[in-house]
Design a protein around this motif. Structure first.
Motif, short mmCIF file in Angstrom:
data_model
loop_
_atom_site.label_atom_id
_atom_site.label_comp_id
_atom_site.label_asym_id
_atom_site.label_seq_id
_atom_site.Cartn_x
_atom_site.Cartn_y
_atom_site.Cartn_z
N THR A 147 0.81 -1.22 0.00
CA THR A 147 0.00 0.00 0.00
C THR A 147 0.84 1.27 0.00
OG1 THR A 147 -0.19 -0.20 2.41
CG2 THR A 147 -2.00 -1.07 1.10
N ASP A 148 2.08 1.18 0.48
CA ASP A 148 2.92 2.38 0.52
C ASP A 148 3.45 2.78 -0.85
OD1 ASP A 148 4.43 -0.02 0.59
OD2 ASP A 148 6.19 1.04 1.35
N ALA A 181 1.80 3.62 -3.55
CA ALA A 181 1.08 4.78 -4.09
C ALA A 181 1.59 6.08 -3.48
CB ALA A 181 -0.42 4.62 -3.83
N THR A 182 1.84 6.08 -2.18
CA THR A 182 2.35 7.28 -1.52
C THR A 182 3.76 7.60 -2.00
OG1 THR A 182 1.01 6.85 0.44
CG2 THR A 182 2.90 8.30 0.71
N ARG A 223 -4.15 8.69 -6.51
CA ARG A 223 -3.33 8.07 -5.46
C ARG A 223 -4.21 7.34 -4.46
NH1 ARG A 223 -2.51 8.84 -0.39
NH2 ARG A 223 -3.72 10.77 -0.40
N THR A 253 -4.20 3.34 -3.66
CA THR A 253 -3.95 2.88 -2.29
C THR A 253 -5.05 1.92 -1.84
OG1 THR A 253 -2.79 4.92 -1.72
CG2 THR A 253 -3.62 3.59 0.11
N ASP A 260 -4.67 -1.93 -0.89
CA ASP A 260 -5.07 -2.37 0.45
C ASP A 260 -5.97 -3.60 0.38
OD1 ASP A 260 -5.16 -1.76 3.42
OD2 ASP A 260 -7.31 -1.75 2.94
N ARG A 278 -3.83 -6.60 0.49
CA ARG A 278 -2.95 -6.74 1.65
C ARG A 278 -3.28 -8.01 2.45
NH1 ARG A 278 -4.10 -5.02 6.59
NH2 ARG A 278 -5.83 -3.76 5.76
#
Length: 398
Positions: free
Chosen positions: A218-219, A221-222, A299, A303, A307, A310
């Motif tokens: 998930t990180d 996208a950031t 974004r 995310t 997620d 995940r």
């Protein structure tokens, strides 16, 4: 999406004794209205085009197609490689290793079962065969006219792995219904997902092995919005985005990558890791503008889609081993540790092998083989976390 995904791709493989063997990659075809049960072998297996050593090390080395399930449970046909040991099976049958490979881009022509060395996995898989395991290595559901390869989709990747084990049981005389889910990178995620979803009473999952698993991306996208993707993640980014878009239409690839990375997905683009593909050296020169989300909403949508992929999501059904490197620049080591902590909090039995100086390249080590062997023999390796075993134990990997 690559136009190659909708074409019939063929080329000539010439290697040692396997000269002028035609390897073809038809786009996946849907299961017909009769809907065979998942794990049913479809059509006739074909001999793998590979090195001579493969045929001297196995009694069967075949490319098979079997019925499976897609992201929404829809029927589909998936291919894979089947390797069977030589000699007579033990009284309780050969256990099965259902193997899930690392990412290759998802195009039909990139399927490991079409590669002479199974895209780098052959030696490790033959090592398992030599120890008396039937190995079936899924190609996953590939990209097709239906849409992109569903990269890291929990439902389809776990189903493809479980159904491959079913196909092995059904097609190999002497195969046991006891099996292991083993995978690396993308496949490590699939092996973990299969452990959570292995509820088939006809199969008995003994354990799962996740090597450098992409459990939580998930990180990405950031980091993309910040312009701080590692070169390894730049290489992976289009595959990750396309996979997210396969199950979430709000994720629009054109809004998330462009330029050099967009050209990687055209009809002439090679598979991930191939000569000519965007590699880590090339990725260092890719400007952040080529992977920056067009808007913050893009974004947020990416995310959310990541997620949904995940893990963990539910309790495991069998012991799990997770091995990863402390310097992994594809999957955040801290996010892998967090995933393990979440699994432990659920009561899962997890054995952790963290190699502080290793990167994303984690293989089937002697410690992993010892763990698999212990479970095969009926012992329960002492986990790093989770309930203490009540059956005969082994100390497990140190």
């Amino acid at each position: 999406m690559s136009t190659r995904a909708m074409l019939f791709a063929c080329w000539i493989v010439t290697f040692g004794m396997v000269a002028a063997t035609v390897a073809c990659a038809p786009a996946p075809v849907p299961v017909d209205e009769r809907r065979p049960d998942p794990g049913t072998v479809v059509g006739s297996p074909r001999r793998l085009a590979s090195y001579p050593a493969l045929y001297t090390s196995t009694s069967r080395a075949e490319r098979v197609e079997y019925s499976s399930r897609g992201p929404a449970g829809e029927p589909t046909v998936v291919s894979g490689a089947l390797l069977v040991p030589r000699g007579e099976p033990p009284p309780d049958g050969w256990p099965i290793v259902s193997y899930a490979h690392a990412g290759d881009g998802g195009d039909p022509a990139c399927a490991p079962s079409l590669s002479p060395d199974l895209r780098g996995a052959l030696d490790e898989l033959l090592g398992l065969v030599s120890r008396g395991y039937v190995v079936v290595a899924t190609d996953y559901q590939r990209s097709s006219a239906r849409g992109p390869h569903p990269y890291l989709d929990v439902a389809s990747s776990s189903a493809n792995l479980v159904d491959a084990a079913r196909a092995a049981v059904a097609s190999v005389p002497g195969a046991s219904n006891r099996w292991f889910a083993v995978g690396v990178s993308q496949g490590g995620h699939a092996a973990w997902a299969a452990n959570e979803r292995a509820t088939d009473s006809e199969l008995r999952l003994l354990g799962s092995v996740s090597l450098a698993p992409q459990l939580d991306m998930t990180d990405v996208a950031t980091d993309a919005a910040r312009g701080s993707l590692s070169p390894e993640r730049v290489v992976l980014f289009p595959t990750l985005v396309d996979g997210a878009s396969s199950t979430d239409p709000s994720v629009v690839p054109d809004n998330l990558y462009r330029g050099t990375l967009s050209r990687r997905t055209d009809a002439a683009a090679p598979c991930l890791g191939d000569s000519g593909a965007v590699g880590t050296d090339d990725a260092r020169a890719v400007p952040a503008a080529d992977y920056a989300p067009a808007t913050d909403e893009d974004r947020v949508r990416l995310t959310a889609a990541l997620d949904a992929r995940r893990l963990p999501r539910s309790p495991a059904t069998a012991p799990a081993l997770v091995a990863f490197g402390g310097r992994d620049s594809v999957t955040s080591p801290e996010r892998t540790r967090a995933a393990v902590r979440a699994a432990c909090a659920r009561g899962d039995r997890v054995t952790v092998l963290e190699r502080p100086d290793d990167d994303h390249r984690v293989g089937i080590s002697p410690e992993v083989l010892d763990w698999i062997t212990a479970l095969r023999s009926g012992a329960t390796p002492r986990p790093t976390c989770g309930p203490e075993p009540t059956s005969p134990t082994s100390t497990g990997p140190e």
